[in-house]
Design a protein around this motif. Structure first.
Motif, short mmCIF file in Angstrom:
data_model
loop_
_atom_site.label_atom_id
_atom_site.label_comp_id
_atom_site.label_asym_id
_atom_site.label_seq_id
_atom_site.Cartn_x
_atom_site.Cartn_y
_atom_site.Cartn_z
N GLY A 158 0.80 -1.21 0.00
CA GLY A 158 0.00 0.00 0.00
C GLY A 158 0.83 1.26 0.00
O GLY A 158 0.46 2.27 -0.61
N THR A 177 0.35 1.35 -3.76
CA THR A 177 -0.94 1.47 -4.41
C THR A 177 -1.76 2.64 -3.87
O THR A 177 -2.50 3.27 -4.62
CB THR A 177 -1.75 0.18 -4.26
OG1 THR A 177 -1.94 -0.11 -2.86
CG2 THR A 177 -1.03 -0.99 -4.91
N VAL A 178 -1.63 2.94 -2.58
CA VAL A 178 -2.46 4.00 -1.99
C VAL A 178 -2.10 5.38 -2.55
O VAL A 178 -2.97 6.08 -3.09
CB VAL A 178 -2.36 3.97 -0.45
CG1 VAL A 178 -3.09 5.19 0.15
CG2 VAL A 178 -2.96 2.68 0.10
N GLN A 184 -0.40 6.04 -5.19
CA GLN A 184 -0.50 6.00 -6.65
C GLN A 184 -1.96 6.22 -7.09
O GLN A 184 -2.23 6.95 -8.05
CB GLN A 184 0.04 4.67 -7.19
CG GLN A 184 0.51 4.73 -8.64
CD GLN A 184 1.83 5.47 -8.79
OE1 GLN A 184 2.32 6.08 -7.85
NE2 GLN A 184 2.40 5.43 -9.97
N ASN A 185 -2.88 5.61 -6.38
CA ASN A 185 -4.30 5.82 -6.69
C ASN A 185 -4.74 7.22 -6.34
O ASN A 185 -5.48 7.86 -7.10
CB ASN A 185 -5.16 4.79 -5.95
CG ASN A 185 -5.28 3.48 -6.70
OD1 ASN A 185 -5.98 3.39 -7.69
ND2 ASN A 185 -4.56 2.47 -6.24
N THR A 230 -1.37 -7.60 -4.00
CA THR A 230 -1.62 -6.87 -5.24
C THR A 230 -1.28 -7.72 -6.45
O THR A 230 -2.07 -7.82 -7.40
CB THR A 230 -0.78 -5.57 -5.27
OG1 THR A 230 -1.18 -4.73 -4.19
CG2 THR A 230 -0.97 -4.84 -6.59
N ARG A 280 -9.99 -4.77 -3.26
CA ARG A 280 -8.86 -4.69 -4.20
C ARG A 280 -9.18 -3.78 -5.38
O ARG A 280 -8.27 -3.22 -5.99
CB ARG A 280 -8.49 -6.08 -4.71
CG ARG A 280 -7.81 -6.98 -3.69
CD ARG A 280 -6.43 -6.49 -3.36
NE ARG A 280 -5.78 -7.33 -2.35
CZ ARG A 280 -4.62 -7.03 -1.78
NH1 ARG A 280 -3.99 -5.91 -2.11
NH2 ARG A 280 -4.10 -7.83 -0.88
N THR A 284 -10.41 -0.89 -5.43
CA THR A 284 -10.07 0.51 -5.18
C THR A 284 -8.60 0.81 -5.39
O THR A 284 -8.21 1.96 -5.54
CB THR A 284 -10.45 0.90 -3.74
OG1 THR A 284 -9.74 0.07 -2.81
CG2 THR A 284 -11.94 0.75 -3.51
N SER A 285 -7.75 -0.22 -5.41
CA SER A 285 -6.31 0.02 -5.53
C SER A 285 -5.67 -0.67 -6.73
O SER A 285 -4.48 -0.49 -6.97
CB SER A 285 -5.60 -0.46 -4.26
OG SER A 285 -5.77 -1.87 -4.08
N GLY A 302 -3.65 1.53 -9.45
CA GLY A 302 -2.32 1.92 -9.01
C GLY A 302 -1.35 0.76 -9.02
O GLY A 302 -0.18 0.91 -9.40
#
Length: 227
Positions: A65, A88-89, A91-92, A137, A185, A187-188, A191
């Motif tokens: 994340g 991912t957090v 990046q999104n 991920t 998953r 939501t991320s 990213g």
């Protein structure tokens, strides 16, 4: 800007951790150790390596994340480990908060590549034969590709490009409906796909194999060796 969002979130997390850790230690009755990104990478590799051929040269990528760990090793020996502050957090939040389109995706991939490009030459392609994705991920991406019959069915750049096009068609994380992809998953995943494409392009990876083993197994393996 994305940089201000990440900086603000980092400060907030640090403050919350300062309040949370003493309370958590009191609740469970044990001290809590915050490990570095490099130590996390070492433990991830130990977990992955314990389930794979002993003499294989391998590259392990763990996209989390808040950070991404890249580890080069042979057997149980770690040759190089790096932790990159890209996950991912952020990046999104930085690229897909208002929707998923082609321009945002290309910007997210370019951002990911810029994080890896300086260090990538040190991960000599001659030293490894297989790349593995040890994070949730990577497993979610692999499951989405297989279950939705995207690309060639493996986690390759061709399949990732097909998954990227699907995500762009959905237009927003809240609209994503892919077979086998859990809502948390969804939501991320954009990213994560952008980071994985950027990493594969910079490190010269043709296909990456998702594996179940990772940090938790590495911690258990480390405790076993210490005992």
């Amino acid at each position: 800007s994305a940089a201000r969002v990440v900086a603000t979130n980092t400060i907030r997390i640090a403050r919350n951790a300062a309040d949370f850790l003493p309370a958590a230690e009191a609740a469970i009755g044990y001290p809590i150790e915050i490990i570095s990104g490099e130590e996390e990478g070492r433990l991830i590799y130990m977990g992955v390596a314990s389930t794979l051929p002993a003499n294989e040269g391998r590259l392990v990528i763990d996209i989390g994340g808040g950070s991404t760990e890249v580890i080069l090793g042979r057997g149980m020996e770690i040759l190089k480990v790096e932790s990159f502050s890209i996950g991912t957090v952020p990046q999104n939040a930085g690229f897909f908060a208002h929707g998923i389109d082609g321009e945002s995706f290309e910007a997210a991939i370019l951002s990911a590549r810029s994080r890896f490009e300086d260090i990538a030459p040190e991960y000599d392609r001659k030293l490894w034969t297989q790349a593995y994705g040890s994070s949730g991920t990577a497993r979610a991406i692999g499951e989405a590709i297989v279950r939705n019959r995207l690309g060639d069915g493996t986690v390759s750049l061709k399949s990732l490009d097909a998954l990227k096009r699907c995500l762009i068609e959905f237009g927003h994380a809240s609209q994503i409906e892919l077979i086998g992809l859990k809502p948390d998953r969804a939501t991320s995943i954009a990213g994560g796909v952008a980071i994985l494409i950027g990493a594969m392009q910079e490190f010269g990876i043709k296909t990456i194999q998702p594996v179940e083993a990772g940090l938790r197994l590495g911690v258990l393996r480390d405790l076993q060796l210490r005992a």
